[in-house]
Enzyme design. Structure first.
Site, PDB file in Angstrom:
ATOM      1  N   ASP A 119     -19.129  -4.163  -3.671  1.00 57.64           N
ATOM      2  CA  ASP A 119     -19.227  -4.309  -5.592  1.00 57.64           C
ATOM      3  C   ASP A 119     -18.671  -5.903  -5.419  1.00 57.64           C
ATOM      4  O   ASP A 119     -18.967  -6.127  -3.678  1.00 57.64           O
ATOM      5  CB  ASP A 119     -17.853  -3.640  -5.915  1.00 57.64           C
ATOM      6  CG  ASP A 119     -16.814  -3.993  -5.020  1.00 57.64           C
ATOM      7  OD1 ASP A 119     -16.786  -3.876  -4.020  1.00 57.64           O
ATOM      8  OD2 ASP A 119     -15.798  -4.227  -5.690  1.00 57.64           O
ATOM      9  N   GLN A 157     -15.375  -3.094 -11.878  1.00 58.86           N
ATOM     10  CA  GLN A 157     -13.869  -4.862 -12.067  1.00 58.86           C
ATOM     11  C   GLN A 157     -14.600  -5.141 -13.297  1.00 58.86           C
ATOM     12  O   GLN A 157     -14.803  -4.425 -14.245  1.00 58.86           O
ATOM     13  CB  GLN A 157     -15.974  -5.909 -11.032  1.00 58.86           C
ATOM     14  CG  GLN A 157     -16.215  -5.143 -10.267  1.00 58.86           C
ATOM     15  CD  GLN A 157     -14.446  -5.982  -9.162  1.00 58.86           C
ATOM     16  OE1 GLN A 157     -14.285  -6.559 -10.038  1.00 58.86           O
ATOM     17  NE2 GLN A 157     -14.303  -4.667  -7.911  1.00 58.86           N
ATOM     18  N   CYS A 165      16.657   8.781   4.357  1.00 62.39           N
ATOM     19  CA  CYS A 165      15.192   8.458   4.994  1.00 62.39           C
ATOM     20  C   CYS A 165      15.678   9.849   5.978  1.00 62.39           C
ATOM     21  O   CYS A 165      15.565  10.163   6.779  1.00 62.39           O
ATOM     22  CB  CYS A 165      14.707   7.665   5.332  1.00 62.39           C
ATOM     23  SG  CYS A 165      12.720   7.662   5.501  1.00 62.39           S
ATOM     24  N   CYS A 213      14.789   6.480  11.041  1.00 65.91           N
ATOM     25  CA  CYS A 213      16.221   5.983  10.753  1.00 65.91           C
ATOM     26  C   CYS A 213      16.474   7.963  11.576  1.00 65.91           C
ATOM     27  O   CYS A 213      17.565   7.444  11.297  1.00 65.91           O
ATOM     28  CB  CYS A 213      15.506   6.987   8.908  1.00 65.91           C
ATOM     29  SG  CYS A 213      15.789   5.026   7.602  1.00 65.91           S
ATOM     30  N   ASP A 253      -4.898   2.032  -2.261  1.00 64.86           N
ATOM     31  CA  ASP A 253      -4.754   1.712  -0.817  1.00 64.86           C
ATOM     32  C   ASP A 253      -3.962  -0.078  -0.462  1.00 64.86           C
ATOM     33  O   ASP A 253      -3.771   0.087  -1.690  1.00 64.86           O
ATOM     34  CB  ASP A 253      -6.243   1.733  -0.077  1.00 64.86           C
ATOM     35  CG  ASP A 253      -6.232   0.525  -0.707  1.00 64.86           C
ATOM     36  OD1 ASP A 253      -7.093   0.066  -1.509  1.00 64.86           O
ATOM     37  OD2 ASP A 253      -7.000  -0.618   0.370  1.00 64.86           O
ATOM     38  N   GLY A 307     -10.736  -5.803  -8.343  1.00 60.66           N
ATOM     39  CA  GLY A 307     -11.503  -6.930  -8.523  1.00 60.66           C
ATOM     40  C   GLY A 307      -9.249  -6.697  -9.093  1.00 60.66           C
ATOM     41  O   GLY A 307      -9.190  -7.895 -10.199  1.00 60.66           O
ATOM     42  N   CYS A 355      12.430   9.424   7.944  1.00 59.89           N
ATOM     43  CA  CYS A 355      11.228   9.398   8.991  1.00 59.89           C
ATOM     44  C   CYS A 355      12.119   9.494  10.712  1.00 59.89           C
ATOM     45  O   CYS A 355      13.151   9.140  10.401  1.00 59.89           O
ATOM     46  CB  CYS A 355      10.873   8.071   8.522  1.00 59.89           C
ATOM     47  SG  CYS A 355      11.896   6.396   8.851  1.00 59.89           S
ATOM     48  N   SER A 358     -16.067  -1.061   1.901  1.00 64.00           N
ATOM     49  CA  SER A 358     -17.721  -1.504   1.416  1.00 64.00           C
ATOM     50  C   SER A 358     -17.475  -2.585   1.695  1.00 64.00           C
ATOM     51  O   SER A 358     -18.689  -3.245   2.434  1.00 64.00           O
ATOM     52  CB  SER A 358     -18.498  -1.012   0.063  1.00 64.00           C
ATOM     53  OG  SER A 358     -17.636  -2.383  -0.949  1.00 64.00           O
ATOM     54  N   GLY A 359     -16.475  -3.046   1.767  1.00 59.19           N
ATOM     55  CA  GLY A 359     -16.567  -5.085   1.984  1.00 59.19           C
ATOM     56  C   GLY A 359     -16.608  -5.805   1.029  1.00 59.19           C
ATOM     57  O   GLY A 359     -16.638  -7.196   1.439  1.00 59.19           O
ATOM     58  N   GLY A 360     -16.334  -5.217  -0.461  1.00 61.91           N
ATOM     59  CA  GLY A 360     -16.210  -5.663  -1.352  1.00 61.91           C
ATOM     60  C   GLY A 360     -15.396  -6.781  -1.586  1.00 61.91           C
ATOM     61  O   GLY A 360     -15.697  -8.131  -1.758  1.00 61.91           O
TER      62      GLY A 360
END
Lengths: 374, 374
Positions: free
Chosen positions: A144, A191, A306, A311, A268, A218, A308, A93-95
């Site tokens: 937030d 928060q 791995c 690798c 995230d 937070g 991926c 949100s930019g919070g």
């Protein structure tokens, strides 16, 4: 009527393996969301994200509002079509930028200066909903107030109160907004810093507004790891069982696994890809610093176990060389590896929960990474 | 016994469609070689090069000698294994850097300063052969003296004489060198600036040494396009029909097609990828400047008729945004497009030669790109 729901498939202690059902489809949890800040995970494209096995990608509202602008993303078909991404997407949100950019905050909203040219960017709970409606991810987050830690109790109190008031405004506005995509979900954010009582209060006030899911914000903003886990433990019991719980900004192996142990479903973090660009490689035997001279003549893959793309074909020696001379190819290839590592860890966690052996995985991860790696 | 031979499949005027047979296999001509200067085409990996349809990739001896060092490339399995590339590879000799870096040149060799830290790098015809033997491409180039144009006749004369003397030393050393890969080919290089007589002389002296193929160097280094084509026309008739003719440093549509018309078989150039990183896009309707604001809200692909990965999924608006905010993802995606354009143009040229309609292709390319685009 909720736009989104979590079905719990299995629990092991407080840890849960689930499926989040959305208007778009579903994604399994625990889930890690790579950070596609400005419409791309740095150095990667959306095919790379499919290849590594990402299910949900995060976009950053603050950055997308500045460049190319939320209206431009909408004109170009919304975030999915814009970025060529067929999986799930969530916008913050930019919070978080309230913590990282220290803008001026008042009761009504936040006033940022653009990182590009200093021009003023005003965000209110309502305009954050509208911008995220235009950007059009599957899930949007309320605006937030994220306080940098350590913080005085009165600073945390103001952050909790404003976050609760803004959450109510965002909830109301999101319900009414006609511009947003049909079925777009809205998550509230808890928060309260590292104060258990404030965490519990913030969780209860947020849950009372009946969001589709709950961010735990937070945290990972300067506090020690035990304090983060304590705040998390004070938060999760107040969140409903049938909604995803999203710990924002955590992406290291121990942090992920310890949070899953406390009942968190999704995460995230830009750390796995940022570390990759600096030569810090996540492997099954721990962190490998690719800049170390010992890897110069090493024909081995980054991690022998791995799966991926990186690798499968390239050596430590080659990747070290490319990193050393600043070739963008290295940023991409090592990012693919690190993201695969984190995403595979989430898959392992899910399997371990289903098979009732999550504690063994948790012990194994702590054994490799130490109890409190940041 | 030659390590390499060109079989002419069809001619149309002086233009030829052929197959180069090597110890590794074969590649069709006309061929464009992307420039993988430091072990990677900038922002791309070897899978990307397969996807765009590259058959031969160029590596840069000067840069690879400095980082990671020719011996390190050899220890890591040679250029193919090092870069994960299964197609053909060619290394230049460092001769181009005689033009671009202005090192000190004497009768015996060249003394460079490292672009990284200024340390001295000495190259002789013999050490260039040895370094390229260690790097281990399929084709190596002799060390030559590439004069910046315009140049006085006496400067060109010295460059031609030194190039011829060094070619003889390189030829002898390459025959004896045991370190180099079995079947590694060696190309001579014709110099002579824009002087037709010097070009003819240089070609004859080089051909007398019986190389596996012939580079045409010292062009595309400051001279106007008609002068380049005149010098080329003075060179090609002296080169044997069963050897590839490689015009160094040309990669624009008109330059490629006009050189093919004169009998050239292969090319290298970093321009298509460098242009891509600056937002210059090659399309079937001409050059498109992605930085132009008109593309900001454009959902169309870069080129509606293009088969490339980038055009299959992403819009001009998205790529313009990523370029504008400096995301490396854009460098890769636009490079993939531009390389595909140039490689497909070579395929079209080959087909047109086989079908005896090369003049029509040549006219169509000149029509879109102007007679002498640089």
């Amino acid at each position: 009527m909720s736009a989104l729901r979590l079905e719990v498939a299995a629990t092991d202690g407080a840890a849960r393996a689930g499926t989040v059902r959305t208007a778009r489809g579903s994604y399994p949890t625990p889930a890690f969301m790579p950070g596609g800040t400005r419409g791309a995970v740095k150095a990667l494209d959306s095919i790379d994200l499919e290849t590594v096995g990402a299910q949900v990608v995060l976009g950053n509202t603050y950055h997308l509002m500045l460049r190319p602008g939320a209206a431009t993303v909408a004109r170009l078909g919304g975030l999915h079509r814009f970025t060529g991404w067929t999986g799930h997407a969530l916008t913050d949100s930019g919070g978080y930028q309230v913590h990282s950019l220290r803008p001026s905050v008042d009761d009504d909203g936040v006033t940022f200066a653009s990182v590009y040219d200093g021009t003023r960017l005003r965000l209110t709970p309502e305009s954050a909903v509208e911008a995220q409606g235009l950007i059009g991810a599957d899930i949007q987050m309320v605006l937030d107030v994220c306080a940098t830690l350590p913080a005085e109790l009165n600073v945390l109190r103001v952050a909790v109160d404003r976050t609760a008031q803004w959450a109510e405004r965002a909830r109301r506005h999101h319900r009414r907004l006609e511009a947003r995509p049909e079925g777009q979900a809205l998550f509230g954010i808890v928060q309260g810093g590292t104060d258990p009582l404030l965490r519990a209060e913030s969780a209860q006030r947020t849950v009372a507004l009946e969001f589709d899911g709950y961010g735990i914000g937070g945290l990972s903003v300067g506090e020690p790891r035990p304090a983060l886990l304590e705040a998390l433990a004070a938060t999760v019991p107040h969140l409903p069982a049938d909604r995803p719980r999203y710990l924002m900004g955590v992406g290291d192996p121990v942090g992920l696994i310890e949070a899953v142990a406390l009942g968190v479903d999704q995460f995230d973090c830009v750390a796995p890809t940022r570390m990759a660009r600096h030569g810090s490689v996540l492997t099954r035997t721990g962190k490998l610093n690719l800049r170390n001279a010992v890897h110069a003549n090493d024909d081995a893959p980054l991690d022998a176990e791995c799966r991926c793309l990186t690798c499968s074909r390239w050596s430590r020696g080659y990747l070290r060389h490319l990193l050393g001379v600043g070739e963008p190819t290295a940023w991409r290839l090592v990012s693919i590896h690190n993201l695969t590592f984190v995403l595979d860890l989430m898959t392992e966690a899910r399997t371990a929960i289903v098979e009732q052996r999550f504690d063994a995985l948790r012990a194994a991860v702590a054994d490799v990474w130490g109890p409190n790696n940041p």
